[in-house]
Design an enzyme around this catalytic site. Structure first.
Site, PDB file in Angstrom:
ATOM      1  N   ASP A   1      -4.222   0.652  42.354  1.00 11.33           N
ATOM      2  CA  ASP A   1      -4.174   2.118  42.249  1.00 11.33           C
ATOM      3  C   ASP A   1      -3.911   2.794  43.595  1.00 11.33           C
ATOM      4  O   ASP A   1      -4.287   2.294  44.642  1.00 11.33           O
ATOM      5  CB  ASP A   1      -5.500   2.642  41.680  1.00 11.33           C
TER       6      ASP A   1
ATOM      7  N   TYR B   1      -4.885   6.227  30.974  1.00 14.31           N
ATOM      8  CA  TYR B   1      -6.109   5.764  31.601  1.00 14.31           C
ATOM      9  C   TYR B   1      -7.216   6.827  31.569  1.00 14.31           C
ATOM     10  O   TYR B   1      -6.958   8.001  31.808  1.00 14.31           O
ATOM     11  CB  TYR B   1      -5.797   5.369  33.047  1.00 14.31           C
TER      12      TYR B   1
ATOM     13  N   ASP C   1      -5.219   4.901  45.641  1.00 13.61           N
ATOM     14  CA  ASP C   1      -6.318   5.631  46.262  1.00 13.61           C
ATOM     15  C   ASP C   1      -7.023   4.685  47.233  1.00 13.61           C
ATOM     16  O   ASP C   1      -6.604   3.540  47.414  1.00 13.61           O
ATOM     17  CB  ASP C   1      -7.278   6.195  45.201  1.00 13.61           C
TER      18      ASP C   1
ATOM     19  N   GLU D   1      -4.688  -3.397  38.701  1.00 13.88           N
ATOM     20  CA  GLU D   1      -6.131  -3.503  38.519  1.00 13.88           C
ATOM     21  C   GLU D   1      -6.524  -3.723  37.062  1.00 13.88           C
ATOM     22  O   GLU D   1      -7.446  -4.462  36.763  1.00 13.88           O
ATOM     23  CB  GLU D   1      -6.820  -2.245  39.057  1.00 13.88           C
TER      24      GLU D   1
END
Length: 781
Positions: A82, A289, A84, A9
């Site tokens: 990611d 991050y 999630d 991402e």
DNA sequence: CAGTGAGCGAGCTTCCGCTTGACTT
């Protein structure tokens, strides 16, 4: 063989991972979501099981095009978004857009960017989890429905209707602010008299020192006085000494929310400033991050910390700790926020330095030993009554993590007993203490403080509302909509009483303190209060603090394959749509009207309400023969708290002061603050003048002065063409009608000499080549 | 720049959650 394409991402992540994976992989980023719901008809087919219609927004076209090209010439495409719900959905959208089969395309996950984590991920690919994708689609669709059904209800029912909006997150955020304000307004302070005795004793070096001991609190002044009286000629003896060990443990490493809170408390940063700086640090490879809800550290980081702490402070200062997330809604797709290299104690960039050092310290402390304390409590008995006094002190035996970091607290978390405790001189059992004085000081209870940006984020996180990537934007939204404003509030002076017993004489003293002052806090506007009340009345389920938590449980069921997403949406939508229709049909327009009383002059009703242009007060009613009189509320006033006297005061404007040079001089407050009007011209009033009290004698010099200043600003005037040549703060410029034109640099030297035809040429020139503006975002679909 | 407070009802606005970047003063 062609390289494999791996898609993540974030571009900064892509760079790091490419280094780790080496030659076989080309790593690219998709910059977050690449598709969104169309705007027309909500982008949802309500009659066909809520089938979503997606499109690629303009600003994503470029990256999608690039990914398509690279995908075509690559061996295999790997999806590494990611770990999630949102990341899973991004992977699925990538399949859709790039023409990949979600059943076979390799999907890998890791929640830390370290060599072992990534290599192990590549060894264990899976495929896209469609249940998780469906949970995301349900989340997206529900948010779209709530936002796009609710906002238009406000447009129809509010008198002020510019840009109003409502949503699952923002509306509850405003509610939190609104309710706190009302709690504060309803708060009645209660006072108690706190007993504090000052004694003298010898410290280790034999020097006399003063220390304090506390007694109990009395709610009535008479009782406090009675107690002091009973202490005259008393003897004070130490009857018990307790020494107890204590310890303090460090806080977990930073998440987005805790970083925002600490940067706000320690550095005074707004949440958006914190995020901008953190983004910079992340992009330059200094920290991990910054949008995360995880408190865990990677194994490599733990190793790194162990050696750094041992080297810098010695082995006793190191203690390995694994932190667990308290928050159930956490998705933990990343690590905690930490420096990439602990050996860097600071960074070059001056803007980012303070934030970096905060992160460094917090991370360091998280793996350090507990601080060890020794708490001493001495009980002092009074010979003349049954009360006792308590002296307490604290000594730090081992500083541990406190060597680098101490967490700050918000005002509302500090309990009364938690004031900073100092040291006590050494005391012996049965030791008699000479009394210096005893004070009974009146103390008032305090209401909860208003929210700061950061404490609002904390509250939202506790309720599971919003995500790390949306905390800062949510605050911007509710500020931009005018539901909430960030400002200071001046405190009020309050008197309090002190009873003092000294040399066996009781004296009564008075003193004063400032109370209720707030700095940079969030206040609800009347608009925010009125909209919140309206939404609570008609959509109480969505405004419920636990609404998000409840639907999250259902999203989890979808993710686990136990519930079909469109059935879940159906169960939500049918009753919700009924509420929407019912509200549109039945609800009255929202005005927040409040009756303040009767105007003593006209005998008419005085009300405060929302008008088309904001909160206002009004004398008389719409149907009265005579038109009602209106006045705008001041910025600091509110429909909810204004009283009749304050309202009547607002009607004193405009004030007519008299006649000057045969024209009327009047004062009023306009859109841009207080002003004097004279001869169809307007003169702003500075802060030093009050429009309610300024006199004719004070007003006329202002007119004259401002007129002179304006003349000095005017270089030339061409009456007929309505062209003026003026001197502004950025140099000379041309004004024609309402528009301003910049004069080219080479002509600024001799502006006085500019002729009409030259000026006209400049205007034409500027018109032909208009100065570049920030391009407005194109509307999607 | 300094008004207004009601009603026409064209054509518009709006959500949350992932990501940065390229505008100007």
């Amino acid at each position: 063989m062609a390289k494999n394409l791996l898609i993540v991402e974030s571009p900064a992540k892509a760079r790091t991972i490419e280094k780790i994976l080496g030659e076989d992989f080309e790593v690219r980023s998709c910059y977050g979501h690449i598709r969104d719901l169309e705007k027309e008809d909500m982008g949802i087919d309500l009659k066909n099981k809520y089938k979503p219609r997606y499109f690629v927004p303009d600003e994503k076209q470029k990256v999608v095009r690039e990914l398509k090209t690279i995908a075509k010439k690559s061996g295999e495409v790997w999806l590494a978004t990611d770990e999630d719900r949102e990341g899973e959905a991004i992977s699925w959208h990538l399949c859709e857009v790039l023409g990949l089969d979600p059943n076979t395309t390799k999907r890998i996950v890791f929640h830390e960017i370290t060599k072992p984590a990534i290599q192990s991920a590549v060894q264990h690919p899976r495929t896209v989890d469609m249940n998780l994708v469906n949970a995301q689609q349900a989340r997206r669709i529900l948010d779209r429905i709530v936002g796009f059904e609710l906002s238009p209800v406000l447009w129809r029912k509010m008198s002020m209707k510019n840009n109003l909006s409502a949503g699952r997150v923002q509306s509850v955020a405003v509610r939190i602010i609104a309710e706190r304000e009302r709690e504060i307004n309803a708060f009645a302070a209660v006072s108690t008299f706190r007993i504090e005795a000052l004694f003298t004793a010898k410290d280790i070096s034999g020097k006399n020192v003063v220390f304090s001991a506390e007694g109990r609190k009395f709610s009535r002044e008479a009782d406090a006085e009675e107690f002091l009286k009973s202490c005259t000629n008393a003897k004070f003896a130490v009857t018990d000494i307790q020494v107890r060990p204590g310890k303090k443990s460090p806080a977990a490493p930073f998440t987005t929310s805790t970083l925002q809170q600490e940067a706000s408390r320690k550095l005074g940063y707004s949440v958006s400033r914190t995020m901008v700086l953190a983004q910079k640090l992340y992009e330059s490879g200094q920290i991990t991050y910054m949008r995360t809800d995880s408190v865990s550290l990677s194994e490599t980081a733990m190793e790194n910390l162990k050696s750094e702490i041992s080297n810098k402070f010695g082995r006793p200062y190191y203690q390995q700790r694994a932190f667990k997330n308290k928050n159930e809604s956490a998705q933990e797709a990343h690590e905690a926020i930490r420096p990439t290299y602990m050996e860097n104690m600071s960074v070059e960039d001056a803007d980012c330095r303070r934030l970096y050092e905060l992160i460094w310290k917090r991370t360091m402390a998280s793996q350090m030993a507990d601080a060890e304390l020794e708490k001493t409590i001495a009980i002092i008995q009074i010979s003349t009554n049954k009360e006792e006094l308590k002296a307490s002190g604290e000594v730090l035996k081992f500083d541990g993590f406190l060597k680098v970091y101490r967490e700050d607290k918000d005002d509302d978390e500090i309990t009364e007993d938690e004031h900073q405790e100092g040291m006590l001189p050494p005391l012996g059992l049965n030791q008699l203490l000479p009394l210096a004085e005893i004070n009974a000081t009146e103390r008032f209870s305090r209401p909860l403080p208003r929210y700061t940006e950061a404490s609002l984020v904390k509250k939202l996180e506790e309720l599971g509302i919003g995500r790390p990537s949306t905390y800062a934007p949510t605050i911007s939204t509710i500020l931009k909509r005018g539901y909430v404003e960030k400002r200071d509030k001046e405190g009020m002076i309050r008197q309090f009483r002190i009873l003092k017993l000294k040399n066996n004489i009781i004296s009564k003293l008075g003193s004063q303190e400032t109370t209720g002052a707030e700095k940079s806090k969030l206040f609800p506007t009347d608009l925010g209060l009125v909209v919140t009340d309206f939404l609570k009345l008609y959509f109480d389920d969505i405004m419920d603090y636990h609404f998000t938590a409840r639907i999250e449980e259902e999203f989890d069921e979808v993710a686990n394959g136990k519930l079909a997403w469109n059935i879940m949406i159906d169960e939500f939508y049918l009753p919700f749509k009924k509420d929407v229709d019912n509200t549109i049909e039945k609800a009255e327009r929202i005005s927040g009207e409040r009756e303040l009383g009767i105007d003593p002059v006209t005998g008419k009703k005085v009300i405060a309400r929302m008008g088309r242009y904001g909160p206002m007060v009004q004398i008389g009613e719409q149907n009265d023969e005579e038109k009602p009189k209106f006045a705008k509320l001041k910025n600091t006033q509110s429909i909810e708290t204004i009283n009749l006297a304050e309202a009547m005061e607002l009607f004193r404007l405009p004030r007519i002061l008299g006649s000057f040079e045969a024209n009327e001089v009047s004062v009023n407050i306009g859109r841009f603050g207080p002003y004097i009007a004279h001869d169809k011209k307007f003169y702003s009033l500075g802060k030093e003048f009050d429009p309610y009290t300024i006199s004719f004698e004070e007003a006329t010099p202002i007119i004259v002065e401002k007129r002179v200043a304006k003349e000095q600003r005017t270089i030339k005037v061409f009456e007929k063409e309505k062209i003026q040549l003026l001197r502004g703060p950025y140099g000379p410029y041309i004004k024609q009608g309402l528009r301003n034109y910049k004069i080219p640099k080479e002509k600024q030297e001799h502006v006085e000499g500019l002729e009409l035809n030259e000026i006209k040429a400049i205007i034409e020139d500027v018109k032909a080549n208009p100065p570049k503006r920030v391009p407005r975002k194109k509307k999607s679909s």
